[in-house]
Design a protein around this motif. Structure first.
Motif, PDB file in Angstrom:
ATOM      1  N   VAL A  54      24.955  32.230  32.693  1.00  0.00           N
ATOM      2  CA  VAL A  54      25.039  32.118  34.152  1.00  0.00           C
ATOM      3  C   VAL A  54      23.669  31.780  34.725  1.00  0.00           C
ATOM      4  O   VAL A  54      23.539  30.892  35.573  1.00  0.00           O
ATOM      5  N   ALA A  55      22.655  32.480  34.266  1.00  0.00           N
ATOM      6  CA  ALA A  55      21.294  32.239  34.762  1.00  0.00           C
ATOM      7  C   ALA A  55      20.873  30.802  34.490  1.00  0.00           C
ATOM      8  O   ALA A  55      20.367  30.109  35.390  1.00  0.00           O
ATOM      9  N   ARG A  56      21.087  30.347  33.288  1.00  0.00           N
ATOM     10  CA  ARG A  56      20.707  28.967  32.947  1.00  0.00           C
ATOM     11  C   ARG A  56      21.472  27.955  33.800  1.00  0.00           C
ATOM     12  O   ARG A  56      20.912  26.969  34.250  1.00  0.00           O
ATOM     13  N   HIS A  57      22.745  28.229  34.024  1.00  0.00           N
ATOM     14  CA  HIS A  57      23.548  27.362  34.896  1.00  0.00           C
ATOM     15  C   HIS A  57      22.942  27.315  36.304  1.00  0.00           C
ATOM     16  O   HIS A  57      22.955  26.284  36.961  1.00  0.00           O
ATOM     17  N   MET A  70      28.547  44.367  24.596  1.00  0.00           N
ATOM     18  CA  MET A  70      27.175  44.298  25.099  1.00  0.00           C
ATOM     19  C   MET A  70      26.528  42.955  24.743  1.00  0.00           C
ATOM     20  O   MET A  70      25.844  42.357  25.578  1.00  0.00           O
ATOM     21  N   ALA A  71      26.743  42.481  23.547  1.00  0.00           N
ATOM     22  CA  ALA A  71      26.186  41.178  23.154  1.00  0.00           C
ATOM     23  C   ALA A  71      26.763  40.062  24.016  1.00  0.00           C
ATOM     24  O   ALA A  71      26.027  39.206  24.521  1.00  0.00           O
ATOM     25  N   ARG A  72      28.077  40.072  24.217  1.00  0.00           N
ATOM     26  CA  ARG A  72      28.718  39.034  25.033  1.00  0.00           C
ATOM     27  C   ARG A  72      28.279  39.125  26.490  1.00  0.00           C
ATOM     28  O   ARG A  72      28.125  38.107  27.162  1.00  0.00           O
ATOM     29  N   ALA A  73      28.066  40.338  27.003  1.00  0.00           N
ATOM     30  CA  ALA A  73      27.612  40.501  28.387  1.00  0.00           C
ATOM     31  C   ALA A  73      26.212  39.910  28.557  1.00  0.00           C
ATOM     32  O   ALA A  73      25.950  39.197  29.532  1.00  0.00           O
ATOM     33  N   TYR A 118      31.103  33.903  38.911  1.00  0.00           N
ATOM     34  CA  TYR A 118      31.497  35.307  39.016  1.00  0.00           C
ATOM     35  C   TYR A 118      32.873  35.437  39.667  1.00  0.00           C
ATOM     36  O   TYR A 118      33.626  36.359  39.326  1.00  0.00           O
ATOM     37  N   GLY A 119      33.217  34.533  40.565  1.00  0.00           N
ATOM     38  CA  GLY A 119      34.542  34.543  41.163  1.00  0.00           C
ATOM     39  C   GLY A 119      35.635  34.329  40.132  1.00  0.00           C
ATOM     40  O   GLY A 119      36.662  35.027  40.148  1.00  0.00           O
ATOM     41  N   ARG A 120      35.425  33.357  39.226  1.00  0.00           N
ATOM     42  CA  ARG A 120      36.408  33.103  38.154  1.00  0.00           C
ATOM     43  C   ARG A 120      36.567  34.321  37.256  1.00  0.00           C
ATOM     44  O   ARG A 120      37.682  34.732  36.932  1.00  0.00           O
ATOM     45  N   VAL A 121      35.431  34.888  36.855  1.00  0.00           N
ATOM     46  CA  VAL A 121      35.480  36.056  35.971  1.00  0.00           C
ATOM     47  C   VAL A 121      36.125  37.227  36.699  1.00  0.00           C
ATOM     48  O   VAL A 121      36.954  37.948  36.118  1.00  0.00           O
ATOM     49  N   GLY A 122      35.763  37.421  37.959  1.00  0.00           N
ATOM     50  CA  GLY A 122      36.363  38.496  38.747  1.00  0.00           C
ATOM     51  C   GLY A 122      37.864  38.359  38.851  1.00  0.00           C
ATOM     52  O   GLY A 122      38.598  39.353  38.772  1.00  0.00           O
ATOM     53  N   GLN A 123      38.339  37.135  39.017  1.00  0.00           N
ATOM     54  CA  GLN A 123      39.781  36.916  39.110  1.00  0.00           C
ATOM     55  C   GLN A 123      40.468  37.204  37.781  1.00  0.00           C
ATOM     56  O   GLN A 123      41.543  37.817  37.751  1.00  0.00           O
ATOM     57  N   ARG A 124      39.842  36.815  36.687  1.00  0.00           N
ATOM     58  CA  ARG A 124      40.424  37.110  35.370  1.00  0.00           C
ATOM     59  C   ARG A 124      40.497  38.617  35.144  1.00  0.00           C
ATOM     60  O   ARG A 124      41.484  39.120  34.609  1.00  0.00           O
ATOM     61  N   TRP A 125      39.437  39.333  35.548  1.00  0.00           N
ATOM     62  CA  TRP A 125      39.454  40.789  35.430  1.00  0.00           C
ATOM     63  C   TRP A 125      40.526  41.382  36.332  1.00  0.00           C
ATOM     64  O   TRP A 125      41.247  42.304  35.930  1.00  0.00           O
ATOM     65  N   ALA A 126      40.640  40.892  37.554  1.00  0.00           N
ATOM     66  CA  ALA A 126      41.652  41.410  38.486  1.00  0.00           C
ATOM     67  C   ALA A 126      43.048  41.215  37.909  1.00  0.00           C
ATOM     68  O   ALA A 126      43.896  42.119  38.000  1.00  0.00           O
ATOM     69  N   ASP A 127      43.286  40.053  37.307  1.00  0.00           N
ATOM     70  CA  ASP A 127      44.590  39.789  36.691  1.00  0.00           C
ATOM     71  C   ASP A 127      44.876  40.788  35.574  1.00  0.00           C
ATOM     72  O   ASP A 127      45.987  41.304  35.456  1.00  0.00           O
ATOM     73  N   TYR A 128      43.858  41.061  34.748  1.00  0.00           N
ATOM     74  CA  TYR A 128      44.042  42.016  33.658  1.00  0.00           C
ATOM     75  C   TYR A 128      44.237  43.433  34.197  1.00  0.00           C
ATOM     76  O   TYR A 128      45.141  44.152  33.763  1.00  0.00           O
ATOM     77  N   LEU A 129      43.395  43.835  35.143  1.00  0.00           N
ATOM     78  CA  LEU A 129      43.487  45.188  35.689  1.00  0.00           C
ATOM     79  C   LEU A 129      44.839  45.447  36.341  1.00  0.00           C
ATOM     80  O   LEU A 129      45.335  46.581  36.335  1.00  0.00           O
TER      81      LEU A 129
END
Length: 162
Positions: A32-35, A22-25, A114-125
């Motif tokens: 992301v917002a600041r970026h 939760m802290a990391r999220a 979000y695309g990069r993170v989504g791809q990392r999650w897809a790889d793990y899943l």
């Protein structure tokens, strides 16, 4: 002092893991917002507009938990200046203003992250079994529901706070 069972130890570890997650999220969403040139509250507001659809400022205030007065107006003003939302008069009732997410702008500014993170999650899943994925879906669904209920409880306990 009695030794803890492996179940008790695992449950304690789960509490630690959830706190860390939760802290990391929250920190990730803030980064992301600041970026994207806005703050994390504004990013969550535009995210809610994307997932739940256009809203009046009052409806958006309710979704976010912000007061319907100046706080939400400031959020919408900042999002409009940044190009993340548009404000238009409701065709059926010209007194109403409808705030709509500018999905193209959001995707252009923060989509690649979000695309990069989504791809990392897809790889793990892809490494998990169907049963593990179902369990993870249930776990995160329950966690989100617990959080939603606690948000409601906190808002009811202190309705004037935004």
């Amino acid at each position: 002092m009695p030794r803890k069972s492996s179940r008790e130890t695992a449950i304690e570890r789960m509490a630690e893991v959830m706190r860390e997650f939760m802290a990391r999220a929250v920190l990730f969403q803030d980064a992301v917002a600041r970026h994207g040139g806005i703050n994390s509250t504004d990013m969550q507001a535009v995210s809610l507009l994307m997932s739940e659809g256009p809203a009046t400022p009052g409806e958006l205030a309710e979704r976010t938990g912000l007061t319907a007065g100046g706080a939400i107006t400031s959020v919408v003003d900042r999002l409009e200046r940044a190009g993340y939302v548009t404000r238009e008069r409701d065709a059926a009732d010209r007194r109403k203003v409808i705030v709509t997410a500018n999905v193209d702008a959001v995707l252009q500014k923060v989509g690649p992250i979000y695309g990069r993170v989504g791809q990392r999650w897809a790889d793990y899943l892809a490494t998990l079994t169907d049963e593990q994925i179902e369990f993870a879906n249930e776990l995160f669904t329950r966690a989100a529901e617990v959080n939603r209920l606690e948000i409601e409880r906190l808002r009811e306990a202190d309705p004037g706070r935004s």
